[in-house]
Write a protein that holds these residues in place. Structure first.
Motif, PDB file in Angstrom:
ATOM      1  N   MET A   1      56.290 -56.396 -59.683  1.00  0.00           N
ATOM      2  CA  MET A   1      56.255 -54.953 -59.652  1.00  0.00           C
ATOM      3  C   MET A   1      55.186 -54.497 -58.670  1.00  0.00           C
ATOM      4  O   MET A   1      54.107 -55.043 -58.619  1.00  0.00           O
ATOM      5  CB  MET A   1      55.927 -54.426 -61.048  1.00  0.00           C
ATOM      6  N   THR A   2      55.499 -53.471 -57.915  1.00  0.00           N
ATOM      7  CA  THR A   2      54.491 -52.898 -57.042  1.00  0.00           C
ATOM      8  C   THR A   2      53.618 -51.958 -57.862  1.00  0.00           C
ATOM      9  O   THR A   2      54.030 -51.449 -58.902  1.00  0.00           O
ATOM     10  CB  THR A   2      55.144 -52.110 -55.887  1.00  0.00           C
ATOM     11  N   ASN A   3      52.415 -51.738 -57.400  1.00  0.00           N
ATOM     12  CA  ASN A   3      51.529 -50.813 -58.101  1.00  0.00           C
ATOM     13  C   ASN A   3      52.036 -49.396 -57.947  1.00  0.00           C
ATOM     14  O   ASN A   3      52.647 -49.047 -56.950  1.00  0.00           O
ATOM     15  CB  ASN A   3      50.109 -50.919 -57.537  1.00  0.00           C
ATOM     16  N   HIS A   4      51.738 -48.587 -58.949  1.00  0.00           N
ATOM     17  CA  HIS A   4      52.148 -47.186 -58.871  1.00  0.00           C
ATOM     18  C   HIS A   4      51.255 -46.437 -57.904  1.00  0.00           C
ATOM     19  O   HIS A   4      50.187 -46.910 -57.508  1.00  0.00           O
ATOM     20  CB  HIS A   4      52.145 -46.531 -60.252  1.00  0.00           C
ATOM     21  N   THR A   5      51.713 -45.280 -57.483  1.00  0.00           N
ATOM     22  CA  THR A   5      50.915 -44.418 -56.621  1.00  0.00           C
ATOM     23  C   THR A   5      49.648 -44.056 -57.383  1.00  0.00           C
ATOM     24  O   THR A   5      49.714 -43.628 -58.534  1.00  0.00           O
ATOM     25  CB  THR A   5      51.697 -43.131 -56.281  1.00  0.00           C
ATOM     26  N   PRO A   6      48.479 -44.221 -56.770  1.00  0.00           N
ATOM     27  CA  PRO A   6      47.245 -43.922 -57.490  1.00  0.00           C
ATOM     28  C   PRO A   6      47.143 -42.445 -57.864  1.00  0.00           C
ATOM     29  O   PRO A   6      47.655 -41.587 -57.154  1.00  0.00           O
ATOM     30  CB  PRO A   6      46.138 -44.303 -56.507  1.00  0.00           C
ATOM     31  N   GLY A   7      46.501 -42.190 -58.988  1.00  0.00           N
ATOM     32  CA  GLY A   7      46.257 -40.813 -59.415  1.00  0.00           C
ATOM     33  C   GLY A   7      45.112 -40.228 -58.623  1.00  0.00           C
ATOM     34  O   GLY A   7      44.516 -40.908 -57.796  1.00  0.00           O
ATOM     35  N   PRO A   8      44.778 -39.003 -58.806  1.00  0.00           N
ATOM     36  CA  PRO A   8      45.424 -38.128 -59.778  1.00  0.00           C
ATOM     37  C   PRO A   8      46.784 -37.638 -59.301  1.00  0.00           C
ATOM     38  O   PRO A   8      47.054 -37.586 -58.111  1.00  0.00           O
ATOM     39  CB  PRO A   8      44.440 -36.965 -59.905  1.00  0.00           C
ATOM     40  N   ARG A  79      49.283 -52.580 -76.806  1.00  0.00           N
ATOM     41  CA  ARG A  79      49.464 -53.672 -75.836  1.00  0.00           C
ATOM     42  C   ARG A  79      50.882 -53.656 -75.259  1.00  0.00           C
ATOM     43  O   ARG A  79      51.081 -53.838 -74.063  1.00  0.00           O
ATOM     44  CB  ARG A  79      49.201 -55.033 -76.485  1.00  0.00           C
ATOM     45  N   GLU A  80      51.867 -53.426 -76.112  1.00  0.00           N
ATOM     46  CA  GLU A  80      53.260 -53.386 -75.660  1.00  0.00           C
ATOM     47  C   GLU A  80      53.496 -52.224 -74.695  1.00  0.00           C
ATOM     48  O   GLU A  80      54.180 -52.376 -73.682  1.00  0.00           O
ATOM     49  CB  GLU A  80      54.200 -53.300 -76.857  1.00  0.00           C
ATOM     50  N   ALA A  81      52.933 -51.073 -74.994  1.00  0.00           N
ATOM     51  CA  ALA A  81      53.094 -49.906 -74.122  1.00  0.00           C
ATOM     52  C   ALA A  81      52.412 -50.133 -72.776  1.00  0.00           C
ATOM     53  O   ALA A  81      52.961 -49.788 -71.719  1.00  0.00           O
ATOM     54  CB  ALA A  81      52.534 -48.653 -74.799  1.00  0.00           C
ATOM     55  N   ILE A  82      51.234 -50.729 -72.794  1.00  0.00           N
ATOM     56  CA  ILE A  82      50.508 -51.016 -71.550  1.00  0.00           C
ATOM     57  C   ILE A  82      51.302 -52.022 -70.720  1.00  0.00           C
ATOM     58  O   ILE A  82      51.459 -51.842 -69.506  1.00  0.00           O
ATOM     59  CB  ILE A  82      49.090 -51.542 -71.852  1.00  0.00           C
ATOM     60  N   THR A  83      51.808 -53.064 -71.350  1.00  0.00           N
ATOM     61  CA  THR A  83      52.609 -54.065 -70.646  1.00  0.00           C
ATOM     62  C   THR A  83      53.832 -53.428 -70.012  1.00  0.00           C
ATOM     63  O   THR A  83      54.154 -53.697 -68.850  1.00  0.00           O
ATOM     64  CB  THR A  83      53.030 -55.196 -71.618  1.00  0.00           C
ATOM     65  N   LYS A  84      54.513 -52.571 -70.758  1.00  0.00           N
ATOM     66  CA  LYS A  84      55.696 -51.891 -70.226  1.00  0.00           C
ATOM     67  C   LYS A  84      55.332 -51.001 -69.039  1.00  0.00           C
ATOM     68  O   LYS A  84      56.006 -51.000 -68.013  1.00  0.00           O
ATOM     69  CB  LYS A  84      56.348 -51.056 -71.336  1.00  0.00           C
ATOM     70  N   ALA A  85      54.235 -50.265 -69.151  1.00  0.00           N
ATOM     71  CA  ALA A  85      53.801 -49.392 -68.055  1.00  0.00           C
ATOM     72  C   ALA A  85      53.420 -50.185 -66.812  1.00  0.00           C
ATOM     73  O   ALA A  85      53.581 -49.704 -65.687  1.00  0.00           O
ATOM     74  CB  ALA A  85      52.623 -48.529 -68.505  1.00  0.00           C
ATOM     75  N   GLY A  87      54.897 -52.922 -65.898  1.00  0.00           N
ATOM     76  CA  GLY A  87      56.076 -53.592 -65.351  1.00  0.00           C
ATOM     77  C   GLY A  87      56.540 -54.814 -66.114  1.00  0.00           C
ATOM     78  O   GLY A  87      57.479 -55.471 -65.707  1.00  0.00           O
ATOM     79  N   GLY A  88      55.896 -55.118 -67.229  1.00  0.00           N
ATOM     80  CA  GLY A  88      56.300 -56.251 -68.042  1.00  0.00           C
ATOM     81  C   GLY A  88      57.304 -55.825 -69.100  1.00  0.00           C
ATOM     82  O   GLY A  88      57.727 -54.684 -69.157  1.00  0.00           O
ATOM     83  N   GLU A  89      57.661 -56.775 -69.917  1.00  0.00           N
ATOM     84  CA  GLU A  89      58.618 -56.469 -70.994  1.00  0.00           C
ATOM     85  C   GLU A  89      57.960 -56.525 -72.334  1.00  0.00           C
ATOM     86  O   GLU A  89      57.042 -57.173 -72.593  1.00  0.00           O
ATOM     87  CB  GLU A  89      59.776 -57.449 -70.948  1.00  0.00           C
TER      88      GLU A  89
END
Length: 89
Positions: A1-8, A79-85, A87-89
């Motif tokens: 997974m590529t990193n998301h666009t940095p915030g803000p 942990r599951e939500a962070i993993t999903k965000a 790019g993991g499952e």
């Protein structure tokens, strides 16, 4: 997974159903439905705009709480939500 666009990330009063970032300040990061722009679109855009801060806050809270109880079901959910965000499952 590529990193998301940095915030803000943010929405603008003139385009409340669009999300913008510092890297793409002139172009919305997400597809905007200019024809609708109803309350649901605006609420979705606000939630998306808050995503980088929400993820960072959840990661910080998770790390702080994990020191006390690694088996807590709430921490497992975090942990599951962070993993999903990320790019993991």
């Amino acid at each position: 997974m590529t990193n998301h666009t940095p915030g803000p990330w943010w929405t603008a009063p003139e385009w409340p159903n669009c999300v913008f970032s510092l890297e793409r300040h002139a172009t919305p990061m997400i597809e905007c439905n200019y024809a609708r722009g109803d309350a649901e679109d605006i609420a979705n855009a606000r939630l998306i705009a808050a995503a980088p801060e929400l993820l960072a806050a959840l990661e910080n809270l998770h790390d702080a709480c994990e020191r006390w109880n690694q088996e807590d079901p709430v921490l497992k959910s975090a942990r599951e939500a962070i993993t999903k965000a990320r790019g993991g499952e």
